[in-house]
Each structure stands twice: as structure tokens, then as C-alpha cells.
Design an enzyme around this catalytic site. Structure first.
Site, PDB file in Angstrom:
ATOM      1  N   LYS A 123      40.858  45.152  44.167  1.00  0.00           N
ATOM      2  CA  LYS A 123      39.777  44.198  44.434  1.00  0.00           C
ATOM      3  C   LYS A 123      39.240  44.345  45.853  1.00  0.00           C
ATOM      4  O   LYS A 123      38.060  44.080  46.109  1.00  0.00           O
ATOM      5  CB  LYS A 123      40.267  42.767  44.177  1.00  0.00           C
ATOM      6  CG  LYS A 123      40.588  42.490  42.706  1.00  0.00           C
ATOM      7  CD  LYS A 123      39.369  42.687  41.811  1.00  0.00           C
ATOM      8  CE  LYS A 123      39.599  42.234  40.381  1.00  0.00           C
ATOM      9  NZ  LYS A 123      38.413  42.394  39.538  1.00  0.00           N
ATOM     10  N   TYR A 133      46.623  44.977  42.267  1.00  0.00           N
ATOM     11  CA  TYR A 133      45.418  44.185  41.986  1.00  0.00           C
ATOM     12  C   TYR A 133      44.622  43.936  43.272  1.00  0.00           C
ATOM     13  O   TYR A 133      43.405  44.108  43.312  1.00  0.00           O
ATOM     14  CB  TYR A 133      45.854  42.862  41.341  1.00  0.00           C
ATOM     15  CG  TYR A 133      44.734  41.957  40.900  1.00  0.00           C
ATOM     16  CD1 TYR A 133      44.010  42.227  39.739  1.00  0.00           C
ATOM     17  CD2 TYR A 133      44.410  40.814  41.623  1.00  0.00           C
ATOM     18  CE1 TYR A 133      42.995  41.381  39.323  1.00  0.00           C
ATOM     19  CE2 TYR A 133      43.401  39.965  41.212  1.00  0.00           C
ATOM     20  CZ  TYR A 133      42.687  40.248  40.059  1.00  0.00           C
ATOM     21  OH  TYR A 133      41.682  39.407  39.658  1.00  0.00           O
TER      22      TYR A 133
HETATM   23  P1  NAP Z   1      40.586  37.887  31.084  1.00  0.00           P
HETATM   24  O1  NAP Z   1      40.346  36.588  30.415  1.00  0.00           O
HETATM   25  O2  NAP Z   1      41.943  38.498  31.038  1.00  0.00           O
HETATM   26  O3  NAP Z   1      39.492  38.934  30.572  1.00  0.00           O
HETATM   27  C1  NAP Z   1      39.508  40.247  31.023  1.00  0.00           C
HETATM   28  C2  NAP Z   1      38.283  40.946  30.501  1.00  0.00           C
HETATM   29  O4  NAP Z   1      38.304  42.301  30.984  1.00  0.00           O
HETATM   30  C3  NAP Z   1      38.255  41.000  28.991  1.00  0.00           C
HETATM   31  O5  NAP Z   1      36.961  40.709  28.527  1.00  0.00           O
HETATM   32  C4  NAP Z   1      38.617  42.450  28.688  1.00  0.00           C
HETATM   33  O6  NAP Z   1      37.975  42.977  27.555  1.00  0.00           O
HETATM   34  C5  NAP Z   1      38.054  43.157  29.893  1.00  0.00           C
HETATM   35  N1  NAP Z   1      38.666  44.470  30.061  1.00  0.00           N
HETATM   36  C6  NAP Z   1      39.948  44.743  30.400  1.00  0.00           C
HETATM   37  N2  NAP Z   1      40.132  46.073  30.390  1.00  0.00           N
HETATM   38  C7  NAP Z   1      38.938  46.635  30.046  1.00  0.00           C
HETATM   39  C8  NAP Z   1      38.508  47.981  29.879  1.00  0.00           C
HETATM   40  N3  NAP Z   1      39.336  49.010  30.069  1.00  0.00           N
HETATM   41  N4  NAP Z   1      37.212  48.194  29.537  1.00  0.00           N
HETATM   42  C9  NAP Z   1      36.380  47.152  29.329  1.00  0.00           C
HETATM   43  N5  NAP Z   1      36.740  45.866  29.465  1.00  0.00           N
HETATM   44  C10 NAP Z   1      38.014  45.615  29.822  1.00  0.00           C
HETATM   45  O7  NAP Z   1      40.246  37.796  32.620  1.00  0.00           O
HETATM   46  P2  NAP Z   1      39.205  36.894  33.445  1.00  0.00           P
HETATM   47  O8  NAP Z   1      39.992  35.848  34.133  1.00  0.00           O
HETATM   48  O9  NAP Z   1      38.043  36.524  32.596  1.00  0.00           O
HETATM   49  O10 NAP Z   1      38.783  37.969  34.547  1.00  0.00           O
HETATM   50  C11 NAP Z   1      37.493  38.534  34.624  1.00  0.00           C
HETATM   51  C12 NAP Z   1      37.352  39.190  35.981  1.00  0.00           C
HETATM   52  O11 NAP Z   1      37.519  38.192  37.001  1.00  0.00           O
HETATM   53  C13 NAP Z   1      38.407  40.248  36.263  1.00  0.00           C
HETATM   54  O12 NAP Z   1      37.845  41.318  36.991  1.00  0.00           O
HETATM   55  C14 NAP Z   1      39.413  39.515  37.117  1.00  0.00           C
HETATM   56  O13 NAP Z   1      40.161  40.393  37.936  1.00  0.00           O
HETATM   57  C15 NAP Z   1      38.500  38.611  37.912  1.00  0.00           C
HETATM   58  N6  NAP Z   1      39.161  37.446  38.501  1.00  0.00           N
HETATM   59  C16 NAP Z   1      39.721  36.472  37.708  1.00  0.00           C
HETATM   60  C17 NAP Z   1      40.338  35.395  38.294  1.00  0.00           C
HETATM   61  C18 NAP Z   1      40.964  34.278  37.499  1.00  0.00           C
HETATM   62  O14 NAP Z   1      41.583  33.388  38.120  1.00  0.00           O
HETATM   63  N7  NAP Z   1      40.840  34.243  36.196  1.00  0.00           N
HETATM   64  C19 NAP Z   1      40.398  35.301  39.684  1.00  0.00           C
HETATM   65  C20 NAP Z   1      39.829  36.299  40.452  1.00  0.00           C
HETATM   66  C21 NAP Z   1      39.202  37.366  39.842  1.00  0.00           C
HETATM   67  P3  NAP Z   1      38.704  43.181  26.127  1.00  0.00           P
HETATM   68  O15 NAP Z   1      39.415  41.903  25.798  1.00  0.00           O
HETATM   69  O16 NAP Z   1      37.552  43.492  25.233  1.00  0.00           O
HETATM   70  O17 NAP Z   1      39.639  44.365  26.284  1.00  0.00           O
END
Ligand code: NAP
Length: 245
Positions: free
Chosen positions: A157, A153
Site C-alpha cells: 500500500k 500489505y
Molecule cells: P474485500 O471485501 O476482501 O474485497 C476484496 C476485493 O478485491 C474483492 O472484490 C475481490 O474480488 C478483489 N480481488 C482480490 N484479488 C483480486 C484479483 N486478483 N483480481 C481482481 N480482484 C481481486 O476487501 P475490501 O475491504 O472491500 O477492500 C477493498 C480495497 O480496500 C482493498 O484494496 C483493501 O486493501 C483496501 N482497504 C480496505 C480496508 C478495510 O478496512 N476494509 C482498509 C484499508 C484499505 P473477488 O471476490 O471477485 O475475487
């Protein structure tokens, strides 16, 4: 603030992407809600936005190069332009590097890093012709500082940050900006999946002493996509309660 603009948000059916799509629509953008598995949630969001703004859904796995090309081509064909591209889709497959399975490394790179490349690769020729546009890539503090248990990851990133800076340099002469956001610990299904003990230990290190909300990230995306940020490019902005200080 974003009237007349067309935005694509990847992975917008849930989590951070959902909040980003809502916030962009609230500011007047037409939002294309990309999803992969969450079709129903994407459609319910489009219906919700439809009460006050405009939105459409588009199913596409961002790790698939050809499908991303079709998605971008269809957006240009249907709506005539693309102004805001938010690469938010992402997954985790955590584990210590010594035990990490090859497929878990490859899957995370394919979605988190190559997914962002795929959309940018296909969108860039339209953006260059248009001579405007904002790209916002969602990275992570794990990509800035590294994180034990997240070699795949963090690598993806950190790669997003390199991609962001290179793209920013390539597209800047046409007035196109490309920035990265590095969220810390944000309350979504991604962090719900973490063991409580790991979450608690991390939370204790956050200077602002709380997890972030999806809106903390979404409002920064709105700013970076707006005219107010037209002189900001190639930057990585942490939304992390100060944890990366
Ligand atoms: P999440 O709730 O697990 O949601 C992940 C999203 O990514 C979902 O909408 C999912 O869509 C989509 N996704 C996964 N695989 C995909 C694919 N192959 N094609 C298209 N869409 C895909 O995660 P989140 O926390 O909202 O994270 C969103 C972003 O923020 C990510 O890039 C994550 O790495 C980043 N981030 C999150 C955090 C945190 O603490 N939450 C911290 C740092 C960075 P479907 O459900 O439709 O498959």
C-alpha cells in the site's frame, strides 16, 4: 455528475469496490465491474445497477499483466473510452515478518501493487490520447503509517502511494489526475476476518470512535472522479476517522 463517463472498478463484486461501482453508476457513469472470484456477486450488482443505470461485468485477475491489457483493450473496443479507473482490488495475508511466508509476501504485492500498475500501464496510453481521465488507487492507512503484522500489505500500500504520485506527475500535462485513498478500518469481509480483540483494540484508537462504512470511501471516489476534483492530483486522502493523525 458523471454522465457519459466510462468507469472501471477492480474487485467490484463485493466490499468497498461494490459500493464504489454503485455510487459511480448513481452519478451517471457506465460502470465495468471487474471481479476475480466473485462472478455471481458481480452479476447481481450489474443487474441491480441495470434497473437505474448501466453496467457490465468483466472477469480478470488484476495480477496478470496480459489479462489486464485485454480487459482495458476490450473496454476501449466496446465502449469507446475510459474515463475513471479505480484500482480497488486487494488482499491481506497477515503475519509477523519473522514468520511471513515468501508466497504470502509475493501474493499481496502481486495483487495490491502490481495489479494497480498493470491496469494503469495499459490504460495510460488511451488516457493520454484522450487527454482526460481520473485514476483513483485504493491504498490504506497501513501504507501511510505501517502496521505490525502487515509488512507485506503495508509495503504494497506504500508502493501504491509512490505509484500514485509518479503517475500523477507523468500524466498531469494531459489533464489526467491520479490520487490515492487511504481507508482506515472499514466494515467489509476483509475486516470481518480480523480477530475481534484486534478490531476492538484498533477501534479504541479511532478519534471518531467507529469503524468506517464502504460508503464513506465510495463518496470520496465519486468526488475524485468528478470535475470538482480536477485540480487535485498526486494526493493521498485518508478516510479513517482520524486514526492516522
Ligand atoms: P474485500 O471485501 O476482501 O474485497 C476484496 C476485493 O478485491 C474483492 O472484490 C475481490 O474480488 C478483489 N480481488 C482480490 N484479488 C483480486 C484479483 N486478483 N483480481 C481482481 N480482484 C481481486 O476487501 P475490501 O475491504 O472491500 O477492500 C477493498 C480495497 O480496500 C482493498 O484494496 C483493501 O486493501 C483496501 N482497504 C480496505 C480496508 C478495510 O478496512 N476494509 C482498509 C484499508 C484499505 P473477488 O471476490 O471477485 O475475487
Amino acid at each position: 455528475m458523471l454522465e457519459g463517463k466510462v468507469a472501471l472498478v477492480t474487485g467490484a463484486g463485493r466490499g468497498i469496490g461494490r459500493a464504489v461501482a454503485k455510487a459511480l453508476a448513481r452519478e451517471g457513469a457506465f460502470v465495468v465491474i471487474n471481479y476475480n472470484g466473485s462472478k455471481e456477486r458481480a452479476e447481481s450488482l450489474a443487474a441491480e445497477i441495470g434497473q437505474s443505470g448501466r453496467a457490465a461485468v468483466y472477469g480478470c485477475d488484476v495480477s496478470d499483466f496480459e489479462s489486464c491489457g485485454k480487459m482495458i483493450g476490450d473496454i476501449i473496443g466496446r465502449y469507446g473510452r475510459l474515463d475513471i479507473l479505480v484500482n480497488n482490488a486487494g488482499i491481506t495475508r497477515d503475519g509477523l515478518v519473522m514468520k511471513m511466508r515468501e508466497e504470502d509476501f509475493d501474493a499481496v504485492i502481486a495483487i495490491n501493487l502490481k495489479g494497480a500498475f498493470n491496469t494503469i500501464r495499459h490504460a495510460s496510453r488511451y488516457l493520454l490520447k484522450q487527454r482526460s481521465g481520473s485514476i483513483v488507487n485504493v491504498s490504506s492507512v497501513s501504507g501511510v503509517s505501517g502496521n505490525a503484522g502487515q509488512a507485506n500489505y503495508s509495503a504494497s500500500k506504500a508502493g501504491v502511494i509512490g505509484l500514485t504520485k509518479s503517475v500523477a506527475k507523468e500524466l498531469a500535462s494531459r489533464g489526467i489526475t491520479c490520487n490515492a485513498i487511504a481507508p482506515g478500518l472499514i466494515e467489509t469481509e476483509m475486516t470481518d476476518a480480523m480477530p475481534q480483540s484486534a478490531k476492538k483494540a484498533l477501534q479504541e484508537q479511532i478519534p471518531l470512535q467507529r469503524m468506517g462504512s464502504v460508503d464513506d470511501v465510495a463518496e470520496l471516489v465519486v468526488f475524485l472522479a468528478s470535475e470538482y476534483a480536477s485540480y487535485i492530483t498526486g494526493q493521498v486522502i485518508c478516510v479513517d476517522g482520524g486514526i492516522s493523525m
